[in-house]
Design a protein around this motif. Structure first.
Motif, PDB file in Angstrom:
ATOM      1  N   MET A   1       0.848  -1.193   0.000  1.00  0.00           N
ATOM      2  CA  MET A   1       0.000   0.000   0.000  1.00  0.00           C
ATOM      3  C   MET A   1       0.882   1.240   0.000  1.00  0.00           C
ATOM      4  SD  MET A   1      -2.928   0.881   2.716  1.00  0.00           S
ATOM      5  CE  MET A   1      -3.708   2.430   2.703  1.00  0.00           C
ATOM      6  N   ASP A   2       0.546   2.192  -0.867  1.00  0.00           N
ATOM      7  CA  ASP A   2       1.310   3.434  -0.983  1.00  0.00           C
ATOM      8  C   ASP A   2       0.784   4.441   0.036  1.00  0.00           C
ATOM      9  OD1 ASP A   2       2.786   5.606  -1.795  1.00  0.00           O
ATOM     10  OD2 ASP A   2       1.726   5.892  -3.684  1.00  0.00           O
ATOM     11  N   SER A   3       1.666   4.907   0.916  1.00  0.00           N
ATOM     12  CA  SER A   3       1.246   5.851   1.958  1.00  0.00           C
ATOM     13  C   SER A   3       1.547   7.297   1.573  1.00  0.00           C
ATOM     14  CB  SER A   3       1.937   5.505   3.277  1.00  0.00           C
ATOM     15  OG  SER A   3       3.339   5.649   3.125  1.00  0.00           O
ATOM     16  N   ALA A   4       1.985   7.538   0.331  1.00  0.00           N
ATOM     17  CA  ALA A   4       2.410   8.878  -0.086  1.00  0.00           C
ATOM     18  C   ALA A   4       1.310   9.926   0.080  1.00  0.00           C
ATOM     19  CB  ALA A   4       2.893   8.854  -1.535  1.00  0.00           C
ATOM     20  N   GLY A   5       0.044   9.538  -0.086  1.00  0.00           N
ATOM     21  CA  GLY A   5      -1.043  10.507   0.027  1.00  0.00           C
ATOM     22  C   GLY A   5      -1.669  10.581   1.406  1.00  0.00           C
ATOM     23  N   ASP A   6      -1.177   9.780   2.340  1.00  0.00           N
ATOM     24  CA  ASP A   6      -1.726   9.771   3.700  1.00  0.00           C
ATOM     25  C   ASP A   6      -1.348  11.049   4.439  1.00  0.00           C
ATOM     26  OD1 ASP A   6      -2.692   7.273   3.150  1.00  0.00           O
ATOM     27  OD2 ASP A   6      -1.170   6.202   4.320  1.00  0.00           O
ATOM     28  N   PRO A   7      -2.183  11.450   5.424  1.00  0.00           N
ATOM     29  CA  PRO A   7      -1.819  12.618   6.234  1.00  0.00           C
ATOM     30  C   PRO A   7      -0.515  12.355   6.998  1.00  0.00           C
ATOM     31  CG  PRO A   7      -4.100  11.952   6.639  1.00  0.00           C
ATOM     32  CD  PRO A   7      -3.476  10.885   5.795  1.00  0.00           C
ATOM     33  N   LEU A   8       0.187  13.414   7.282  1.00  0.00           N
ATOM     34  CA  LEU A   8       1.406  13.296   8.083  1.00  0.00           C
ATOM     35  C   LEU A   8       1.022  13.012   9.527  1.00  0.00           C
ATOM     36  CD1 LEU A   8       3.422  16.361   6.705  1.00  0.00           C
ATOM     37  CD2 LEU A   8       3.620  13.966   6.017  1.00  0.00           C
ATOM     38  N   ASP A   9       1.798  12.125  10.159  1.00  0.00           N
ATOM     39  CA  ASP A   9       1.529  11.888  11.575  1.00  0.00           C
ATOM     40  C   ASP A   9       2.111  13.067  12.366  1.00  0.00           C
ATOM     41  OD1 ASP A   9       4.273  11.411  12.407  1.00  0.00           O
ATOM     42  OD2 ASP A   9       4.103   9.326  11.769  1.00  0.00           O
ATOM     43  N   PRO A  10       1.776  13.190  13.660  1.00  0.00           N
ATOM     44  CA  PRO A  10       2.234  14.361  14.431  1.00  0.00           C
ATOM     45  C   PRO A  10       3.742  14.568  14.414  1.00  0.00           C
ATOM     46  CG  PRO A  10       0.526  13.215  15.641  1.00  0.00           C
ATOM     47  CD  PRO A  10       0.854  12.354  14.445  1.00  0.00           C
ATOM     48  N   ARG A  11       4.502  13.496  14.484  1.00  0.00           N
ATOM     49  CA  ARG A  11       5.966  13.596  14.457  1.00  0.00           C
ATOM     50  C   ARG A  11       6.448  14.136  13.108  1.00  0.00           C
ATOM     51  NH1 ARG A  11       9.666   9.869  12.578  1.00  0.00           N
ATOM     52  NH2 ARG A  11       7.904   8.564  12.057  1.00  0.00           N
ATOM     53  N   GLU A  12       5.880  13.617  12.024  1.00  0.00           N
ATOM     54  CA  GLU A  12       6.253  14.069  10.673  1.00  0.00           C
ATOM     55  C   GLU A  12       5.845  15.524  10.454  1.00  0.00           C
ATOM     56  OE1 GLU A  12       5.703   9.769   8.383  1.00  0.00           O
ATOM     57  OE2 GLU A  12       3.969  11.092   8.676  1.00  0.00           O
ATOM     58  N   ARG A  14       5.381  17.852  12.744  1.00  0.00           N
ATOM     59  CA  ARG A  14       6.243  18.708  13.568  1.00  0.00           C
ATOM     60  C   ARG A  14       7.583  18.951  12.868  1.00  0.00           C
ATOM     61  NH1 ARG A  14      10.300  17.549  17.180  1.00  0.00           N
ATOM     62  NH2 ARG A  14      10.731  19.196  18.672  1.00  0.00           N
ATOM     63  N   ALA A  15       8.180  17.895  12.331  1.00  0.00           N
ATOM     64  CA  ALA A  15       9.466  18.029  11.631  1.00  0.00           C
ATOM     65  C   ALA A  15       9.314  18.908  10.390  1.00  0.00           C
ATOM     66  CB  ALA A  15      10.013  16.652  11.252  1.00  0.00           C
ATOM     67  N   TRP A  16       8.228  18.708   9.636  1.00  0.00           N
ATOM     68  CA  TRP A  16       8.020  19.483   8.409  1.00  0.00           C
ATOM     69  C   TRP A  16       7.828  20.969   8.725  1.00  0.00           C
ATOM     70  CZ3 TRP A  16       9.159  19.816   3.700  1.00  0.00           C
ATOM     71  CH2 TRP A  16       8.447  20.629   2.818  1.00  0.00           C
ATOM     72  N   ILE A  17       7.001  21.275   9.712  1.00  0.00           N
ATOM     73  CA  ILE A  17       6.745  22.671  10.073  1.00  0.00           C
ATOM     74  C   ILE A  17       8.012  23.316  10.632  1.00  0.00           C
ATOM     75  CG2 ILE A  17       5.477  24.168  11.668  1.00  0.00           C
ATOM     76  CD1 ILE A  17       3.031  22.333  11.164  1.00  0.00           C
ATOM     77  N   ALA A  18       8.765  22.587  11.433  1.00  0.00           N
ATOM     78  CA  ALA A  18      10.024  23.124  11.965  1.00  0.00           C
ATOM     79  C   ALA A  18      11.010  23.404  10.832  1.00  0.00           C
ATOM     80  CB  ALA A  18      10.636  22.152  12.969  1.00  0.00           C
ATOM     81  N   PHE A  19      11.092  22.500   9.862  1.00  0.00           N
ATOM     82  CA  PHE A  19      11.969  22.696   8.707  1.00  0.00           C
ATOM     83  C   PHE A  19      11.572  23.954   7.931  1.00  0.00           C
ATOM     84  CE2 PHE A  19      12.490  22.088   4.113  1.00  0.00           C
ATOM     85  CZ  PHE A  19      13.874  22.029   4.032  1.00  0.00           C
ATOM     86  N   LEU A  20      10.282  24.088   7.630  1.00  0.00           N
ATOM     87  CA  LEU A  20       9.809  25.264   6.883  1.00  0.00           C
ATOM     88  C   LEU A  20      10.064  26.556   7.653  1.00  0.00           C
ATOM     89  CD1 LEU A  20       6.380  24.081   5.443  1.00  0.00           C
ATOM     90  CD2 LEU A  20       8.537  24.394   4.204  1.00  0.00           C
ATOM     91  N   THR A  21       9.707  26.560   8.928  1.00  0.00           N
ATOM     92  CA  THR A  21       9.858  27.761   9.745  1.00  0.00           C
ATOM     93  C   THR A  21      11.323  28.156   9.863  1.00  0.00           C
ATOM     94  OG1 THR A  21       7.865  27.184  10.983  1.00  0.00           O
ATOM     95  CG2 THR A  21       9.355  28.788  11.994  1.00  0.00           C
ATOM     96  N   ALA A  22      12.178  27.192  10.196  1.00  0.00           N
ATOM     97  CA  ALA A  22      13.609  27.485  10.322  1.00  0.00           C
ATOM     98  C   ALA A  22      14.170  27.980   8.996  1.00  0.00           C
ATOM     99  CB  ALA A  22      14.365  26.243  10.795  1.00  0.00           C
ATOM    100  N   GLY A  23      13.792  27.345   7.903  1.00  0.00           N
ATOM    101  CA  GLY A  23      14.289  27.762   6.585  1.00  0.00           C
ATOM    102  C   GLY A  23      13.915  29.200   6.266  1.00  0.00           C
ATOM    103  N   HIS A  24      12.664  29.566   6.518  1.00  0.00           N
ATOM    104  CA  HIS A  24      12.215  30.941   6.251  1.00  0.00           C
ATOM    105  C   HIS A  24      12.936  31.950   7.143  1.00  0.00           C
ATOM    106  CE1 HIS A  24       9.205  29.818   3.370  1.00  0.00           C
ATOM    107  NE2 HIS A  24       8.533  29.094   4.240  1.00  0.00           N
ATOM    108  N   LEU A  25      13.046  31.614   8.427  1.00  0.00           N
ATOM    109  CA  LEU A  25      13.696  32.544   9.351  1.00  0.00           C
ATOM    110  C   LEU A  25      15.192  32.691   9.063  1.00  0.00           C
ATOM    111  CD1 LEU A  25      11.858  31.506  12.630  1.00  0.00           C
ATOM    112  CD2 LEU A  25      11.591  33.667  11.372  1.00  0.00           C
ATOM    113  N   ILE A  26      15.856  31.597   8.740  1.00  0.00           N
ATOM    114  CA  ILE A  26      17.279  31.668   8.378  1.00  0.00           C
ATOM    115  C   ILE A  26      17.454  32.501   7.119  1.00  0.00           C
ATOM    116  CG2 ILE A  26      19.239  30.311   7.510  1.00  0.00           C
ATOM    117  CD1 ILE A  26      18.354  28.081   9.479  1.00  0.00           C
TER     118      ILE A  26
END
Length: 153
Positions: A1-12, A14-26
Motif C-alpha cells: 500500500m502506498d502511503s504517499a497521500g496519507d496525512p502526516l503523523d504528528p511527528r512528521e 512537527r518536523a516538516w513545520i520546523a523545517f519550513l519555519t527554520a528555513g524561512h527565518l534563516i
C-alpha cells in the motif's frame, strides 16, 4: 500500500513545520545581512559565490543555472541585476555561439568579500551554534538524501 497521500503523523508534521519555519527565518536573517553588508540579495550572493568558485571566475549561463538551481529566466534576471551593478559581465562563448559566459568582475569579488564574513557569522550564529556536532552530521546526511531525490526527478 502506498502511503504517499496519507496525512502526516504528528511527528512528521512537527518536523516538516520546523523545517519550513527554520528555513524561512534563516533565509530572512541571511537576506538582511547580505543587503546590509554587500547590497546583495541572497540569490545574487549565491551567483557570485558560484562564479568565485569556478575556474577563471566564470561559468556558462546554463551551467550557472544548474549550480544555483533556478530557471534560466530567473538566472537571467539575477545576472542582469548583477551586471547593472558592475559585479558580473556577460561575454559570448568562443567555442559555442549559443552559449554565454557569466564572469565575476573585480567589483563583484569586492562585494562578495564585503558580504562573506557577515554571512559566515550569521550561518554560525543561527544554524551551526544551535546544533550539536552529531546533529549537524545527521542533518547534513538527511538533507543530502532529500536533495539527491529531488535532483534525480
Amino acid at each position: 500500500m502506498d502511503s504517499a497521500g496519507d496525512p502526516l503523523d504528528p511527528r512528521e508534521l512537527r518536523a516538516w513545520i520546523a523545517f519550513l519555519t527554520a528555513g524561512h527565518l534563516i533565509d530572512h536573517e541571511i537576506e538582511r545581512q547580505l543587503k546590509r553588508d554587500g547590497g546583495l540579495s541572497h540569490p545574487e550572493f549565491e551567483v557570485l559565490v558560484r562564479l568565485r568558485s569556478a575556474e577563471g571566475n566564470r561559468l556558462r549561463m546554463s551551467d550557472l543555472a544548474r549550480e544555483v538551481m533556478v530557471s534560466k529566466s530567473r538566472l537571467t534576471y539575477q545576472v542582469t541585476q548583477l551586471e547593472r551593478a558592475g559585479f558580473v559581465k556577460r561575454t559570448a562563448c568562443e567555442s559555442d555561439r549559443r552559449s554565454v559566459w557569466a564572469e565575476l568582475t573585480d567589483e563583484g569579488a569586492a562585494a562578495l568579500g564585503r558580504a562573506r564574513p557577515g554571512h559566515r557569522r550569521v550561518v554560525r550564529e543561527v544554524f551551526v551554534e544551535v546544533l550539536a556536532p552529531e546533529e549537524i552530521e545527521l542533518l547534513g546526511d538527511a538533507l543530502g538524501r532529500v536533495a539527491d531525490r529531488l535532483r534525480h526527478r
